[in-house]
Structures are given as structure tokens and as C-alpha cells.
Design a protein around this motif. Sequence first.
Motif, PDB file in Angstrom:
ATOM      1  N   THR A 135      20.711  10.947  19.451  1.00 53.06           N
ATOM      2  CA  THR A 135      21.796  10.922  18.462  1.00 53.06           C
ATOM      3  C   THR A 135      22.426  12.299  18.318  1.00 53.06           C
ATOM      4  N   ASP A 136      21.601  13.353  18.359  1.00 54.85           N
ATOM      5  CA  ASP A 136      22.131  14.718  18.293  1.00 54.85           C
ATOM      6  C   ASP A 136      23.074  14.988  19.454  1.00 54.85           C
ATOM      7  N   VAL A 137      22.692  14.551  20.658  1.00 52.67           N
ATOM      8  CA  VAL A 137      23.516  14.771  21.841  1.00 52.67           C
ATOM      9  C   VAL A 137      24.836  14.012  21.715  1.00 52.67           C
ATOM     10  N   ILE A 138      24.775  12.767  21.265  1.00 53.23           N
ATOM     11  CA  ILE A 138      25.986  11.955  21.113  1.00 53.23           C
ATOM     12  C   ILE A 138      26.901  12.563  20.049  1.00 53.23           C
ATOM     13  N   THR A 139      26.308  13.068  18.984  1.00 55.44           N
ATOM     14  CA  THR A 139      27.101  13.726  17.940  1.00 55.44           C
ATOM     15  C   THR A 139      27.786  14.968  18.482  1.00 55.44           C
ATOM     16  N   ALA A 140      27.054  15.751  19.283  1.00 53.94           N
ATOM     17  CA  ALA A 140      27.634  16.964  19.867  1.00 53.94           C
ATOM     18  C   ALA A 140      28.783  16.632  20.814  1.00 53.94           C
ATOM     19  N   ALA A 141      28.773  15.438  21.388  1.00 50.09           N
ATOM     20  CA  ALA A 141      29.817  15.033  22.329  1.00 50.09           C
ATOM     21  C   ALA A 141      31.144  14.750  21.640  1.00 50.09           C
ATOM     22  N   GLY A 142      31.127  14.493  20.338  1.00 51.15           N
ATOM     23  CA  GLY A 142      32.360  14.188  19.631  1.00 51.15           C
ATOM     24  C   GLY A 142      32.964  12.882  20.129  1.00 51.15           C
ATOM     25  N   SER A 143      34.284  12.810  20.086  1.00 49.38           N
ATOM     26  CA  SER A 143      34.967  11.572  20.478  1.00 49.38           C
ATOM     27  C   SER A 143      35.883  11.745  21.677  1.00 49.38           C
ATOM     28  N   SER A 144      35.946  12.951  22.248  1.00 43.10           N
ATOM     29  CA  SER A 144      36.828  13.185  23.391  1.00 43.10           C
ATOM     30  C   SER A 144      36.016  13.311  24.674  1.00 43.10           C
ATOM     31  N   ASP A 145      36.610  13.913  25.713  1.00 47.00           N
ATOM     32  CA  ASP A 145      35.904  14.102  26.977  1.00 47.00           C
ATOM     33  C   ASP A 145      34.590  14.851  26.750  1.00 47.00           C
ATOM     34  N   ILE A 149      24.103  15.187  30.856  1.00 48.79           N
ATOM     35  CA  ILE A 149      23.315  15.119  32.084  1.00 48.79           C
ATOM     36  C   ILE A 149      21.994  14.426  31.780  1.00 48.79           C
ATOM     37  N   VAL A 150      21.705  13.387  32.536  1.00 47.37           N
ATOM     38  CA  VAL A 150      20.476  12.612  32.363  1.00 47.37           C
ATOM     39  C   VAL A 150      19.590  12.855  33.573  1.00 47.37           C
ATOM     40  N   VAL A 176      19.492  15.039  28.760  1.00 53.49           N
ATOM     41  CA  VAL A 176      18.522  14.019  28.348  1.00 53.49           C
ATOM     42  C   VAL A 176      17.432  13.937  29.409  1.00 53.49           C
ATOM     43  N   VAL A 177      16.172  13.998  28.983  1.00 61.54           N
ATOM     44  CA  VAL A 177      15.035  13.934  29.901  1.00 61.54           C
ATOM     45  C   VAL A 177      14.034  12.915  29.403  1.00 61.54           C
ATOM     46  N   ALA A 178      13.184  12.460  30.292  1.00 62.58           N
ATOM     47  CA  ALA A 178      12.117  11.535  29.915  1.00 62.58           C
ATOM     48  C   ALA A 178      10.947  12.304  29.313  1.00 62.58           C
ATOM     49  N   LYS A 179      10.237  11.684  28.386  1.00 63.72           N
ATOM     50  CA  LYS A 179       9.084  12.332  27.773  1.00 63.72           C
ATOM     51  C   LYS A 179       7.926  12.458  28.750  1.00 63.72           C
ATOM     52  N   ALA A 180       7.764  11.469  29.621  1.00 61.81           N
ATOM     53  CA  ALA A 180       6.633  11.457  30.549  1.00 61.81           C
ATOM     54  C   ALA A 180       7.083  11.850  31.948  1.00 61.81           C
ATOM     55  N   ALA A 203      17.380  16.462  24.743  1.00 60.59           N
ATOM     56  CA  ALA A 203      16.723  15.323  24.104  1.00 60.59           C
ATOM     57  C   ALA A 203      15.660  14.743  25.018  1.00 60.59           C
ATOM     58  N   GLN A 204      14.501  14.463  24.449  1.00 63.73           N
ATOM     59  CA  GLN A 204      13.445  13.746  25.153  1.00 63.73           C
ATOM     60  C   GLN A 204      13.457  12.287  24.691  1.00 63.73           C
TER      61      GLN A 204
END
Length: 301
Positions: A135-145, A149-150, A176-180, A203-204
Motif C-alpha cells: 500500500t505504501d508503494v501504491i500510495t507513493a506512485a500517485g495517480s500518474s505515470d 519493480i517487482v 516489491v520483493v518476496a519475503k521468502a 515492500a516485502q
Amino acid sequence: MARDISRKNGRGPARQKQGGEGARTHGKSSQRGRSRAGSEEPRGTRPPGRDRTDLIEGRRAVEEALACGMPLRSALVLASSGERDQALERLAAKFDEASVPVERVARPRLDALSSHGAHQGVIVRTRPFVYATLTDVITAAGSSDALVIVLDHVTDQGNFGAIVRTAEVVGAAGVVVAKARSASVGIGAYKTSAGAVMHLPIAQVSNLARALDELKGAGFWSCAATEHAREDAWHAPLDGRLALVMGSEGEGISRLVAEKCDFSCRLPQRGRVESLNVAQATTVLCYEWLRRVELGAERDA
């Protein structure tokens, strides 16, 4: 670049579904993240510090942790007996300058905490890295371009740190990374990211496929970077709100994650070497996204 496909209920059709096990982003790249198989220790003989991920030992490693700004909780320094070790005393002075509490301890204490007996008179305890949420990452992305990276189980800290550095430089919203079975933010990542891990949400998540669904719900298109793609990076729609999926050093993108991607792309090549490693490939694709976004902004101006 305008897309001719539409998204319904936050999810769009996959332009090129990624089937098959072991879709890879970069071929046979460096396997530095893998440990060598060794002789198995008898049960119960593992040193107490072997599994501690919050400890850094050895003078060079500790110096690097200080130099890259890694948050340190405390330092254990060998208590002098007789003539002082000047190099160790200089290191202790640096701890004081960085406001890191220093505790003088006897050698048996350091030996007990050491993972391989090469502490050289100093061990530091690191502060745990505070990961962001998706959610933090999506919030940082805002609503534009925006670019996210996953990383699908990238295990090498050097590659991980280099990717975070690139992401921060091009203005990505987060990683975004996996926890395991993935690289975590340790000294290697701090060093190769040049401190970028402190300036970018990382984000994990427990499930990468589910995370892609959430990103799609926030208006992102997901692209699998794989050498098996039909479309090259110069013609793929690498613009707008993009979730760029990069695979692991050895196995590439997993089947379940690849099936969640809307389209795929590959890097064209002419040479004989099979491909770039994951950090290099990520850098090229991130800058292609940035180029498209800036060109679009110029056209709209």
C-alpha cells in the motif's frame, strides 16, 4: 505509447501469456547469491552466531557498514589486554563519532557470536530494516505515470542493491520483493545501492502473484522481462503505470508470476554472450521506461 487493449475491473488481458517453467529474464547470469555445498555439521555444534542476521563481523565488513550509513544498534569491541591494537582503537573512535554505543568484551564473547571465527576483535549489531507495505508503494506512485519493480526471488544482495539504486535514480515508486527465498536489505544491498535503500519504499510480500493483482487494481500494467518474449523492449509498451517483473538469477520468472503478467519483452542482442545479468537488464528497461515517459511529457507540453 497508447495501448489498444483495455483493462476491466482493474485487470487486463495478458498480451503474451508467459507459459512454461523457468521463464528467465537474463539467461545464465552470476550465481553469487548461491552458497556452496559443504560438509554438514553434526547436530548441536552450530556456533551461536551462525544464524544471526543482525550481526556483522570483521574489520573490513564493519568499516563498510559504517561508510554506507547502515543503521547500527551497538558494537562489541575486544577489550585490550596489554598493548592496544591501534587499528581497532581507530575503529572504536569511529563508532563514537557515529554515536554507536560501544561495549568492550572479552574474546570468548566474540568467539561465541562469530559465525566463522574471523571477527578480528569487532562485531556490530544492526538495526532491523523497516520494510514498506505494498500500500505504501501504491500510495507513493500517485495517480500518474509510475514505475514499480517487482523482483521474483532475486537472491543476490549485490544485484538487489544495484536494482534499488537504479529504481531510485529513475524515480520509481518502489520495489516489491518476496519475503521468502529473496535477498533482504543487508550490508551488501546498502553498499551496492549507494544508500538508495534508505530513500525508496521496499515492500516485502508473501505472494507476488497476489501483489501483481493489487498493482493492476491500482492501474498498473505488468510486464515480464524474459528472453523468451516475442516483442523486444523498443516496441513493447514500457510507459505509463508499469510494474516491471524481473526474475531470479538462476531460474528467472516463475510460471505463476509470469501468468499474471499482461505482456512480456526482451532485450535485443547481437553479441555471443547469452545475456545481461538481472541488475544490468533492469537498468536498461528502467531507463527505457523513463525515456518513454519523458517523451510523452514533452509531447503533451
